[in-house]
Design an enzyme around this catalytic site. Sequence first.
Site, short mmCIF file in Angstrom:
data_model
loop_
_atom_site.label_atom_id
_atom_site.label_comp_id
_atom_site.label_asym_id
_atom_site.label_seq_id
_atom_site.Cartn_x
_atom_site.Cartn_y
_atom_site.Cartn_z
N GLY A 110 0.82 -1.20 0.00
CA GLY A 110 0.00 0.00 0.00
C GLY A 110 0.85 1.25 0.00
O GLY A 110 1.99 1.28 -0.49
N SER A 111 0.34 2.30 0.60
CA SER A 111 0.94 3.64 0.47
C SER A 111 2.36 3.73 1.02
O SER A 111 3.12 4.63 0.64
CB SER A 111 0.07 4.68 1.18
OG SER A 111 -1.18 4.81 0.53
#
Length: 610
Positions: free
Chosen positions: A321-322
Amino acid sequence: MTSSRRPPPASRRRGPAASPRAARRPLTAALRRSRSGRRLTVLLAAYFAVTAVIGGRLVVVQVLAAEQYQALGERQTQREVTLPAGRGRLYDRTGAPLALSEPAAAVYANPQAIKQGDTPPREIARALSRHLDLSQETLSERLTRKAGFVYLSRQLPRDVGEAVRAERLTGVGVLEEPIRRYPNGSLAAAVLGYVGIDHRGLAGLELAHDAALAGQTGTLRVERAPGGVPISNAPREVEPAVPGDDLMLTLDRRIQLAAENALSGALDTHQAKAGAAVVLDADTAEVLAMASVPGFDPADLDAAAPAQRRNRPVTDAFEPGSVAKVVTFAAAIEAGVASQGQRWSLPAELEVGGTTFTDPNRSETTGAALDEIVAHSSNVGTIKIAQQLGRQRLHDAFAAFGVGTPTGIEFPGETDGSLPPVADWWATSLPTIAIGQGVSVSLLQLAGMMQTLANDGQRIAPTLVRGEIDPTGRLRPVAAPQRHQAVSAETAAVTTRLLNGVVERGTGQRADVEGYAVAGKTGTAQKPHPDRRGYQQGAYLGTFAGFAPADNPEIAVAVVLDEPDPIWGGQTAAPVFADIAKKALQTRRVAPQQARSPQFAAEGASEGQP
């Protein structure tokens, strides 16, 4: 007239006629002589044939198959008992023992000797049942097997062995053997691993370094009678065992304990299924802590589910993810397509390949500088930067940071993660990979990304072992780890300042450690479906990875929580990072900063979600 005949001369007289039997006598004798000759020939032939067979057999036994029959004779008259070697110890970096071997007892029986003895097996079983955790029925079955040697129970306390020896039971003996102990219980159990009853490594470092730890077993040879009964006054041959080498690890049990405690608290607070953390030395990539929760006690393996035995930071791959946006940002800065002073127009929605990407808590077009895009983890801003970078350069950047390849730690079951080749990318691959979806990493790889930035852009293969200690006490250091310059030192410095803004005024404020400047990145990623394409509904991983102090890095830390509540890494994983980092910095005696360096000072606060 009377006539008279004169008898014929004697020479002309004939005797009585010869009988038929007398006439056959010479023929019979000749036949007898002939038959005797044939018998003699047959006997001689048989003699020579038997002699040839015996002679041939002797040649086979004494010459051609001499070694085979010698071995057969030795198996019938000798018994070999393996003498276990002392297994090497595992120490943490301070010299504290993490795994060691202690003497234990093994009780065995010789059913053949018991059969020839005066004591019935059931009485021996009754006496043994007072000391061993076995029923009389089980013991009786083992005592009456058709064998010359059978173990009754192993890895017993030494006082139990002494009690059995004091019984002086016919055909029952006690051997000394080692048992593995882990003095810190479940601490770092998934890293250390465990051994089997034969004292050979089955998992973790016990398996990876089994050859060095195990040493060489010895042998005891004893003479025995045909019935299997040992000959007490016969000479015994002993080949002594050679003890294994000790290992000094890079782990620090104090930091390891802090990591496990912080994770356990987070699982309770956020009802997460599991959690993991890695702490690396920023300069050397030595693993200071590698935690998996829930864990297990190596002394009670039966109570642990298989999932609890996994060393999750190494064996489990997940979409980051981020938190993986740091690679996109660093690659764009390195390529010159993004700079701190540059501003970007961010639409409320960005459509790529038929998929619409948005940012949480933003519904209108706005302008943003690079530091704002990083601090607030803008998906739209990151994708627009990646579009300027292009597919190949984005792919190469993730590869340069170690995604899709082994870390070099040489741990059993390590995952490589995944990074699809550019030729296999879809229309949505560039935007999804840029924000940390569509690729997978291990937590160790994620920690390595932060170590790379903390170390002026140089990626170092992580290590768990500092060296082997031979029986003389000499430390043999392991080979120097491989190094790779992922980005320039200048790019690493710029990216570090951007990541410090994440903690100072962005999504990672809960990762702040009082007295130290922190650089890091939050992440919240959906979990892929295990049985089909797509993602699990409502299932997320919360992550945070960073390093401290930001202006003179000492440690790099990565944390992941499996399905926490709330789902956001900035709210769940970031505080765990702060707890671990604070303890690690204190343990390594890194003095708090009286005032943070100007380049990391920031004002204002605005917390997003990712």
